[in-house]
Design a protein around this motif. Structure first.
Motif, mmCIF file in Angstrom:
data_model
loop_
_atom_site.group_PDB
_atom_site.id
_atom_site.type_symbol
_atom_site.label_atom_id
_atom_site.label_comp_id
_atom_site.label_asym_id
_atom_site.label_seq_id
_atom_site.Cartn_x
_atom_site.Cartn_y
_atom_site.Cartn_z
ATOM 1 N N LYS A 115 0.847 -1.191 0.000
ATOM 2 C CA LYS A 115 0.000 0.000 0.000
ATOM 3 C C LYS A 115 0.884 1.242 0.000
ATOM 4 O O LYS A 115 1.956 1.265 0.597
ATOM 5 C CB LYS A 115 -0.899 0.027 1.240
ATOM 6 C CG LYS A 115 -2.024 -0.989 1.239
ATOM 7 C CD LYS A 115 -2.870 -0.803 2.487
ATOM 8 C CE LYS A 115 -4.015 -1.804 2.538
ATOM 9 N NZ LYS A 115 -4.823 -1.629 3.779
ATOM 10 N N MET A 145 -12.433 4.982 5.168
ATOM 11 C CA MET A 145 -11.025 5.333 4.999
ATOM 12 C C MET A 145 -10.290 5.270 6.331
ATOM 13 O O MET A 145 -10.849 5.620 7.374
ATOM 14 C CB MET A 145 -10.894 6.737 4.392
ATOM 15 C CG MET A 145 -11.326 6.832 2.940
ATOM 16 S SD MET A 145 -10.868 8.434 2.179
ATOM 17 C CE MET A 145 -9.093 8.271 2.064
ATOM 18 N N GLN A 146 -9.056 4.826 6.287
ATOM 19 C CA GLN A 146 -8.219 4.793 7.488
ATOM 20 C C GLN A 146 -7.530 6.142 7.652
ATOM 21 O O GLN A 146 -6.878 6.633 6.737
ATOM 22 C CB GLN A 146 -7.158 3.705 7.392
ATOM 23 C CG GLN A 146 -6.275 3.618 8.630
ATOM 24 C CD GLN A 146 -5.174 2.580 8.503
ATOM 25 O OE1 GLN A 146 -4.480 2.507 7.480
ATOM 26 N NE2 GLN A 146 -5.017 1.768 9.530
ATOM 27 N N CYS A 152 -3.271 4.209 -2.893
ATOM 28 C CA CYS A 152 -4.644 4.280 -2.390
ATOM 29 C C CYS A 152 -4.844 5.345 -1.325
ATOM 30 O O CYS A 152 -5.838 5.317 -0.587
ATOM 31 C CB CYS A 152 -5.071 2.922 -1.848
ATOM 32 S SG CYS A 152 -4.042 2.310 -0.486
ATOM 33 N N GLY A 153 -3.896 6.282 -1.210
ATOM 34 C CA GLY A 153 -4.051 7.282 -0.164
ATOM 35 C C GLY A 153 -3.313 8.564 -0.471
ATOM 36 O O GLY A 153 -2.541 8.662 -1.440
ATOM 37 N N THR A 169 -11.686 10.013 -6.146
ATOM 38 C CA THR A 169 -12.749 9.011 -5.985
ATOM 39 C C THR A 169 -13.703 9.055 -7.174
ATOM 40 O O THR A 169 -14.096 8.007 -7.718
ATOM 41 C CB THR A 169 -13.516 9.250 -4.678
ATOM 42 O OG1 THR A 169 -12.595 9.150 -3.573
ATOM 43 C CG2 THR A 169 -14.614 8.217 -4.491
ATOM 44 N N ASP A 199 -9.723 4.005 -5.826
ATOM 45 C CA ASP A 199 -10.207 3.465 -4.552
ATOM 46 C C ASP A 199 -9.352 4.038 -3.425
ATOM 47 O O ASP A 199 -8.270 3.535 -3.112
ATOM 48 C CB ASP A 199 -10.123 1.935 -4.570
ATOM 49 C CG ASP A 199 -10.702 1.311 -3.299
ATOM 50 O OD1 ASP A 199 -11.379 2.025 -2.538
ATOM 51 O OD2 ASP A 199 -10.461 0.103 -3.085
ATOM 52 N N LYS A 241 -8.245 4.694 0.223
ATOM 53 C CA LYS A 241 -8.371 3.958 1.482
ATOM 54 C C LYS A 241 -7.692 4.661 2.664
ATOM 55 O O LYS A 241 -8.011 4.364 3.812
ATOM 56 C CB LYS A 241 -7.741 2.565 1.323
ATOM 57 C CG LYS A 241 -8.338 1.728 0.201
ATOM 58 C CD LYS A 241 -7.497 0.476 -0.038
ATOM 59 C CE LYS A 241 -7.995 -0.295 -1.249
ATOM 60 N NZ LYS A 241 -7.071 -1.411 -1.596
#
Length: 437
Positions: free
Chosen positions: A146, A273-274, A196-197, A227, A232, A234
């Motif tokens: 990630k 989302m984290q 993803c972030g 988005t 995606d 996260k």
């Protein structure tokens, strides 16, 4: 003053330990940390942001003794790292690999390979070339990871020192926000790096919540766009920088930061989302002090100097950042008893003398305070430099062939030596001469 307080008799204590008796056993210069302050700061920070349940990754670059890090890891903390060495220390402190975030602008191939082998949780990506290199090494190892793109939102706190501003356009860190969209379009479907972030870090220390509000609004707008484009998303990592209380009333409480930050991030947390936060000095700074002794008191022109046995080689911040650290003797008369950090407030200067507190290093920049009002000092007096738990020992050196100080952790009535004082012999470490064939 957290767990560093004076008794009614004017004797400084860390938790239940008399600092004077500690110095008799261990000597000076000496870094002293309060284990309960570390724990308390982490718990209260986490509680302030509980509504978004962030992964709190302590910024190990502020304070990297593994015995201190273990105290936070046992409470559930992750670790924010910027080098292979910091990843190694985090793992030695028993940090779960999936709770390690790896940032840093200059990741080497060896460091990237090591991080992949350790299975760390998130890479924070700094540039296009770095992404391509990480993807190449991940492909060689057949590992899927990630990643979050570090974006510079062009937001700064005006009170943050120029040398510690990182969120401005043109910074060496991350990519400008307008390049981020193209970055995701180019690399968002990589086979081995799951981009993803988004990650930001706007500098340190940050003295008000406003810069976070401005930066988060910018990156959440970016996340909304990405988005909509089918990415995606996260992870949203808002970095660190939260201030510490170097002087009374200088810094807001964590709840004041949370009042601004939580409502902005809650909708994204609710979508799954984290949230990652990377506090450093706000946890460690007020958890540690540096103890030193006065070697000499001397006159120089119209100035009075207190020459102590520590300096820029042990605490670089005053020389490098013009930083002010509150300092006070380890033993004071009752009339000089204090209960809070005060730096030269007019009502607190009666009966005091003005000193430049300087160290032994052969540099004019080797000072710890200039024109500081203190109780009268004499040779042999113990002086405590507060808020030294962040960017203190980690930035120390052996300049002028001066060995580094010892480190001690206090936990209630227990004293733990967590780093040996260096000796002259340690100056020879690694200097063995050998021929390279």
């Amino acid at each position: 003053m957290d767990q560093f307080n004076y008794s009614p008799e004017g004797v400084l204590h860390c938790e239940d330990i008399n600092i004077n008796s500690l110095v008799e056993k261990v000597g000076t210069p000496l870094y002293v940390y309060s284990a309960n302050s570390f724990r308390d700061h982490y718990k209260r920070f986490k509680e302030a942001f509980a509504a978004i349940d962030p992964l709190i990754c302590f910024s190990i670059k502020t304070c990297n003794n593994i015995h201190l890090i273990q105290e936070l890891v046992e409470l559930g903390s992750g670790i924010d790292t910027v080098s292979g060495g910091e990843i190694f220390l985090a793992r030695q402190a028993n940090t779960p690999a999936d709770k390690i975030v790896y940032a840093g602008i200059g990741k080497t191939d060896e460091e990237i390979a090591y991080a992949l082998d350790e299975g760390i949780g998130v890479f924070n990506i700094e540039s296009e070339e770095e992404f391509e290199n990480i993807s190449r090494i991940a492909a060689q190892k057949k590992k899927r990871i990630k990643a979050a793109l570090r974006v510079t939102p062009d937001v700064i706190d005006a009170r943050t020192h120029d040398k510690t501003k990182t969120g401005n356009r043109g910074s060496k860190f991350g990519v400008d926000i307008e390049r981020a969209k193209a970055f995701f379009n180019t690399y968002g479907k990589d086979e081995y790096v799951d981009l993803c972030g988004v990650h930001i870090h706007i500098g340190s220390p940050i003295y008000t919540p406003k810069p976070y509000e401005l930066a988060i609004r910018k990156i959440t707008s970016l996340i909304d766009y990405l988005t909509d484009q089918g990415h995606d998303m996260k992870i949203i990592d808002i970095g660190g920088g939260y201030s510490a209380d170097y002087s009374l009333g200088m810094s807001p409480k964590w709840e004041e930061f949370a009042e601004v930050i939580v409502p902005l991030l809650k909708p994204y947390y609710d979508k799954g989302m984290q949230v990652i936060m990377e506090p450093g000095r706000t946890i460690s700074a007020n958890s540690g002090v540096l103890l030193t002794e006065v070697n000499y008191v001397k006159k120089g022109g119209d100035k009075q100097f207190a020459v102590v046995n520590t300096g820029m080689h042990h605490l670089l911040r005053p020389a490098m950042y013009e930083a002010e650290h509150f300092m006070w003797p380890g033993n004071v008369e009752k009339k000089h008893l204090i209960s809070e950090r005060i730096i030269d407030k007019e009502e607190a200067t009666k009966g005091l003398e003005k000193y430049d507190v300087v160290g032994p290093i052969c540099e004019s920049s080797d000072y710890l305070a200039k024109g500081r009002n203190l109780p009268q000092l004499k040779r042999g007096d113990l002086l405590c430099i507060f808020t030294a738990g962040a960017y203190g020992m980690v930035m120390s050196s052996q300049y002028n062939a001066m060995p580094r100080p010892a480190e001690v952790m206090i936990d209630g009535e227990e004293i733990f030596l967590i780093r040996e004082r260096e000796s002259y012999q340690d100056l020879l470490t690694g200097l063995e001469k050998r021929k390279i064939d």
